[in-house]
Design a protein around this motif. Structure first.
Motif, mmCIF file in Angstrom:
data_model
loop_
_atom_site.group_PDB
_atom_site.id
_atom_site.type_symbol
_atom_site.label_atom_id
_atom_site.label_comp_id
_atom_site.label_asym_id
_atom_site.label_seq_id
_atom_site.Cartn_x
_atom_site.Cartn_y
_atom_site.Cartn_z
ATOM 1 N N ARG A 1 7.041 2.990 -9.940
ATOM 2 C CA ARG A 1 7.653 3.509 -11.170
ATOM 3 C C ARG A 1 9.150 3.615 -10.992
ATOM 4 N NH1 ARG A 1 4.773 8.263 -13.602
ATOM 5 N NH2 ARG A 1 3.621 6.525 -14.531
ATOM 6 N N LEU A 2 9.864 3.385 -12.101
ATOM 7 C CA LEU A 2 11.313 3.550 -12.167
ATOM 8 C C LEU A 2 11.631 4.543 -13.270
ATOM 9 C CD1 LEU A 2 14.316 2.648 -11.615
ATOM 10 C CD2 LEU A 2 13.947 0.900 -13.384
ATOM 11 N N VAL A 3 12.415 5.570 -12.942
ATOM 12 C CA VAL A 3 12.893 6.538 -13.927
ATOM 13 C C VAL A 3 14.413 6.579 -13.824
ATOM 14 C CG1 VAL A 3 12.847 8.931 -14.722
ATOM 15 C CG2 VAL A 3 10.789 7.924 -13.706
ATOM 16 N N VAL A 4 15.086 6.332 -14.944
ATOM 17 C CA VAL A 4 16.551 6.403 -14.988
ATOM 18 C C VAL A 4 16.933 7.488 -15.984
ATOM 19 C CG1 VAL A 4 18.707 5.164 -15.319
ATOM 20 C CG2 VAL A 4 16.682 3.937 -14.485
ATOM 21 N N GLY A 5 17.665 8.487 -15.486
ATOM 22 C CA GLY A 5 17.998 9.634 -16.315
ATOM 23 C C GLY A 5 19.491 9.894 -16.384
ATOM 24 N N PRO A 6 19.879 11.011 -16.984
ATOM 25 C CA PRO A 6 21.303 11.324 -17.188
ATOM 26 C C PRO A 6 21.921 11.956 -15.947
ATOM 27 C CG PRO A 6 19.967 13.058 -18.142
ATOM 28 C CD PRO A 6 19.000 12.018 -17.608
ATOM 29 N N TRP A 7 21.826 11.224 -14.845
ATOM 30 C CA TRP A 7 22.266 11.752 -13.567
ATOM 31 C C TRP A 7 23.336 10.855 -12.959
ATOM 32 C CZ3 TRP A 7 16.588 10.771 -13.280
ATOM 33 C CH2 TRP A 7 15.855 11.836 -13.819
ATOM 34 N N GLY B 1 5.047 4.949 -18.736
ATOM 35 C CA GLY B 1 5.110 3.538 -18.435
ATOM 36 C C GLY B 1 5.728 3.277 -17.074
ATOM 37 N N PRO B 2 5.653 2.029 -16.605
ATOM 38 C CA PRO B 2 6.255 1.694 -15.308
ATOM 39 C C PRO B 2 7.760 1.925 -15.272
ATOM 40 C CG PRO B 2 4.761 -0.036 -16.050
ATOM 41 C CD PRO B 2 4.943 0.897 -17.199
ATOM 42 N N ASP C 1 0.812 -1.217 0.000
ATOM 43 C CA ASP C 1 0.000 0.000 0.000
ATOM 44 C C ASP C 1 0.845 1.266 0.000
ATOM 45 O OD1 ASP C 1 1.031 -0.378 2.517
ATOM 46 O OD2 ASP C 1 -0.821 0.105 3.596
ATOM 47 N N VAL C 2 2.148 1.159 -0.242
ATOM 48 C CA VAL C 2 3.035 2.326 -0.294
ATOM 49 C C VAL C 2 3.478 2.531 -1.737
ATOM 50 C CG1 VAL C 2 5.217 3.322 0.506
ATOM 51 C CG2 VAL C 2 3.817 1.961 2.077
ATOM 52 N N ALA C 3 3.203 3.711 -2.278
ATOM 53 C CA ALA C 3 3.615 4.029 -3.647
ATOM 54 C C ALA C 3 5.132 4.242 -3.685
ATOM 55 C CB ALA C 3 2.896 5.279 -4.135
ATOM 56 N N VAL C 4 5.766 3.737 -4.736
ATOM 57 C CA VAL C 4 7.224 3.791 -4.840
ATOM 58 C C VAL C 4 7.621 4.411 -6.177
ATOM 59 C CG1 VAL C 4 9.370 2.466 -4.892
ATOM 60 C CG2 VAL C 4 7.501 1.746 -3.383
ATOM 61 N N LEU C 5 8.350 5.522 -6.110
ATOM 62 C CA LEU C 5 8.993 6.129 -7.275
ATOM 63 C C LEU C 5 10.500 6.043 -7.046
ATOM 64 C CD1 LEU C 5 9.190 7.880 -9.868
ATOM 65 C CD2 LEU C 5 9.044 9.892 -8.363
ATOM 66 N N GLN C 6 11.189 5.281 -7.871
ATOM 67 C CA GLN C 6 12.644 5.220 -7.785
ATOM 68 C C GLN C 6 13.260 6.053 -8.897
ATOM 69 O OE1 GLN C 6 15.005 1.786 -6.089
ATOM 70 N NE2 GLN C 6 13.552 0.754 -7.413
ATOM 71 N N LEU C 7 14.232 6.876 -8.538
ATOM 72 C CA LEU C 7 14.960 7.696 -9.488
ATOM 73 C C LEU C 7 16.402 7.213 -9.522
ATOM 74 C CD1 LEU C 7 13.500 11.136 -8.352
ATOM 75 C CD2 LEU C 7 12.823 9.790 -10.344
ATOM 76 N N GLY C 8 16.829 6.756 -10.674
ATOM 77 C CA GLY C 8 18.190 6.264 -10.835
ATOM 78 C C GLY C 8 18.926 7.067 -11.884
ATOM 79 N N GLY C 9 20.242 6.951 -11.889
ATOM 80 C CA GLY C 9 21.063 7.667 -12.858
ATOM 81 C C GLY C 9 22.026 6.720 -13.560
ATOM 82 N N TRP C 10 22.239 6.952 -14.846
ATOM 83 C CA TRP C 10 23.172 6.104 -15.587
ATOM 84 C C TRP C 10 24.577 6.192 -15.021
ATOM 85 C CZ3 TRP C 10 20.457 2.747 -17.678
ATOM 86 C CH2 TRP C 10 19.341 3.005 -18.473
#
Length: 552
Positions: free
Chosen positions: A290-296, A332-333, A252-261
C-alpha cells in the motif's frame, strides 16, 4: 528459542508496559549496537517492531511517531536501536554503508528477544525508512513487514541530487546535524557548538555557499564532501541504494509506504511503489502493498485542509492486519490526500501524465502575461528571463527546503521580473488532478550551464498562489534542451470553479539548490563572486511546443 502462540489483543485493551531495558547485540563483524527494549508486562509473546535510528535512540523519533510505550501497550515488543556510530553504538557512522548487513543482523537478533513471537516488522521515517529497505535487501527470514516513511528509493536522486542539481538546503542541513553528533561522540565541544549553530541557521551566505567554512573545517566528521563532489549516478551511489539492490523484491514481506506531498523524497517513494506493485501482480503468495501520500513533509505534518490520520494510527492498523490478522482492508492500494479539499482518494494505481496544456505568450510571460491552454498556439513566441545571481529567486514553500516546506503563497515571487508565469483561464467546473506531472520545455541560454526551476500552482479567486508541485533541472554543457523534460513530482488536488493553474519558471530556486554560476563549475568550487547573470530563452508555439503534461 521456543516461541509461544502470539497473544490476540482486542483493540480496546491496553497492556501494562515494563520499564525499558537497554540491550546490546554484535553485528557479524563484531560491532556492538545498543538498543532500548519496550515490551508488555503480561504473559505471552508478541510481534516485534524494530526502529533503527541515526539520530539517537532515546528520542525514538517522537518528532514523528508515538513513544514506543504506546505500541507496547497495544501488544508489541518495540526495539529502538542506535545505528552503527550513532548514540552509544560502536563504530563509525557512514550513511547507508552498513545498513544492509547491520539491519539484517538486527532483525534476526530482535526475533530472539524475550517476549518475541519470532515475527519482526520495521518502521521509521527518513534515514530509518531507508534502513528498512536496505535490511530487506538481505532477506532476513524473520522480517514480515516494513513501513518506510519519507524514505525515497535511490540515495543519489532522492537524497543528494534532483534533476542534476545538488539538494543544497536539505543535504547541508542533514550533514551539519550528523557532523555535530559525530563531534559530540568524541567530546569535541567546539566542533559540536559550531556545527550545531550552523545546522540551526544554514551558512548559505558563506564565500562558497555550497561548501561553507564550518563543513570545510570539520570535514572529518561528515560525508558531505563525498556527496557534493560526486554529481553523477554510478557504482558509488548504487552501493548505498535500495533501488539497485531490490530489483527482485521478496514477495512475502508486506509493504506500507508513507509519503508526503512536501517530502523531498516523494518521487523515489512513488518509484518504489510502482516497482513493488508490478512485481506483486505476478508473484505467488504475495504480501499486501500500500501507498499513502498525505499532507506531510520530511519534518512532519504541514498545514493542509481537512484532517489527516497520524502516522501511528496508519501503521498500527497495518501491523495489526498483516502481523496479527486483525481488521479488514477497506482502502485502495493507493490513497492520496487532496491538497485542496482535504478529502482522500482511493485509486488502484498512480495515474500517468496524459493530459496536455500548451504554453503560449506574447513575449511578456515575465510580466505575468504567459498563458496555459488546451489548444496549441498557432504562432511562435519567445520569452526572455534574466537570472541575476545577486538576487536569486527564493525557494517558497513546496518540498525542497524541509524546514520551510508546505503551501506558502508565492504571489509576490511570481511578480518578480525574473520569473516567467503561464496561467490558464479560470475553471468553469471542478477538476481533479491526481498523479505525476511533467514539463517539456524548449529552452536555451547564453551560458554553458544553467538551471530551470518549475513550479505548478493553483491561483485561487482571492489571488492566493499556492504551490501544488515543482521540479528542477540543471543543464550542463551539451545536455539536450529540445525539449528539456523536467519531472515535476506528483500531485493530488481538486481545483474549484474560478481557480486557475499557473506554471512559474525561473533560473534559480535558492537555497533549495545552489545558484548556477553559468560557467559549468561544480558547486563546491563556486564562490559567490564567480556567478554570472544568465539569460534564458523560453520558446513556445508549433515548431517548439513547450507543454505541461498532467494527470487529469
Amino acid at each position: 528459542m521456543t516461541h509461544l502462540a502470539p497473544v490476540i489483543l482486542q483493540s480496546h485493551d491496553l497492556l501494562p508496559v515494563r520499564p525499558p531495558e537497554t540491550v546490546s547485540m554484535r553485528t557479524r563483524d563484531g560491532v556492538r549496537l545498543d538498543a532500548d527494549l519496550y515490551r508488555p508486562d503480561a504473559a505471552g509473546t508478541w510481534p516485534v517492531l524494530l526502529l533503527r535510528v541515526a539520530c539517537g535512540r532515546r528520542t525514538a523519533l517522537t518528532s514523528h511517531y508515538a513513544h514506543p510505550r504506546w505500541y507496547a501497550a497495544r501488544g508489541y515488543v518495540v526495539v529502538v536501536q542506535d545505528a552503527r556510530g550513532c548514540g552509544t553504538s560502536d563504530g563509525r557512522f557512514r550513511p547507508f554503508e552498513a545498513e544492509r548487513e547491520d539491519g539484517a543482523d538486527a532483525v534476526a537478533w530482535a526475533a530472539s528477544l524475550p517476549g518475541s513471537s519470532g515475527v519482526v516488522a520495521m518502521y521509521g521515517c527518513g534515514y530509518a525508512g531507508m534502513a528498512q529497505w536496505l535490511a530487506l535487501a538481505e532477506r532476513p527470514s524473520a522480517l514480515r513487514a516494513v513501513a518506510p516513511a519519507f524514505a525515497g528509493w535511490d540515495v543519489f536522486s532522492d537524497w543528494a541530487y534532483e534533476g542534476g542539481a545538488f539538494r543544497l538546503a536539505d543535504a547541508m542541513g542533514w550533514a551539519l546535524r550528523a557532523a555535530a553528533e559525530a563531534a559530540r561522540r568524541v567530546e569535541d565541544g567546539t566542533g559540536h557548538r559550531i556545527l550545531s549553530d550552523a545546522a540551526r541557521s544554514l551558512p548559505i551566505d558563506d564565500e562558497i555557499p555550497s561548501r561553507p567554512q564550518a563543513l570545510r573545517d570539520y570535514a572529518r566528521y561528515s560525508h558531505y564532501d563525498d556527496w557534493l563532489t560526486n554529481p553523477l549516478p554510478g557504482p558509488a551511489w548504487n552501493a548505498l541504494s535500495p533501488k539497485s539492490m531490490l530489483a527482485d523484491m521478496p514477495a512475502d514481506v508486506a509493504v506500507l509506504q508513507l509519503g508526503g506531498w512536501y517530502d523531498p523524497r516523494l518521487s523515489g517513494t512513488l518509484d518504489a511503489h510502482d516497482l513493488i506493485a508490478a512485481d506483486r501482480l505476478v508473484a505467488r503468495g504475495r504480501a499486501p502493498v500500500r501507498l499513502v501520500v498525505g499532507p506531510w513533509g520530511a519534518d512532519g505534518p504541514a498545514a493542509a485542509p481537512g484532517e489527516a490520520p497520524t502516522l501511528d494510527t496508519l501503521q498500527l492498523a497495518w501491523f495489526d492486519r498483516v502481523l496479527k490478522g486483525h481488521g479488514a482492508d477497506r482502502s485502495g492500494p493507493v490513497r492520496l490526500h487532496d491538497m485542496e479539499t482535504g478529502r482522500w482518494h482511493d485509486l488502484p494505481a498512480l495515474p500517468a501524465a496524459e493530459a496536455v496544456l500548451h504554453l503560449a505568450s506574447d513575449g511578456l510571460a515575465n510580466r505575468q502575461g504567459g498563458r496555459l491552454g488546451l489548444e496549441m498556439p498557432d504562432f511562435e513566441a519567445l520569452d526572455v528571463v534574466v537570472h541575476d545571481p545577486r538576487t536569486p529567486v527564493p525557494t517558497v514553500g513546496g518540498h525542497a527546503v524541509p524546514s520551510a516546506a508546505g503551501r506558502v503563497d508565492r504571489a509576490a515571487v511570481d511578480r518578480r521580473p525574473d520569473v516567467a508565469t503561464y496561467t490558464s483561464p479560470p475553471l468553469e467546473e471542478p477538476s481533479t488532478l491526481a498523479g505525476r506531472v511533467a514539463l517539456d520545455l524548449w529552452v536555451e541560454a547564453d551560458a554553458p550551464s544553467f538551471d530551470v526551476s518549475a513550479v505548478l500552482s493553483v491561483v485561487r479567486p482571492d489571488g492566493q498562489v499556492l504551490p501544488l508541485t515543482q521540479g528542477h533541472a540543471r543543464v550542463e554543457p551539451g545536455d539536450p534542451t529540445r525539449p528539456l523534460t523536467i519531472a515535476m513530482r506528483a500531485v493530488c488536488a481538486t481545483l474549484a470553479p474560478g481557480s486557475a493553474l499557473r506554471l512559474s519558471l525561473a533560473g534559480s530556486c535558492f537555497p533549495a539548490y545552489p545558484v548556477n554560476p553559468g560557467t559549468g563549475a561544480e558547486p563546491g568550487e563556486t564562490r559567490r563572486v564567480d556567478a554570472l547573470p544568465i539569460t534564458l530563452l523560453i520558446h513556445s508555439g508549433p515548431d517548439r511546443p513547450s507543454r505541461l503534461r498532467l494527470p487529469a
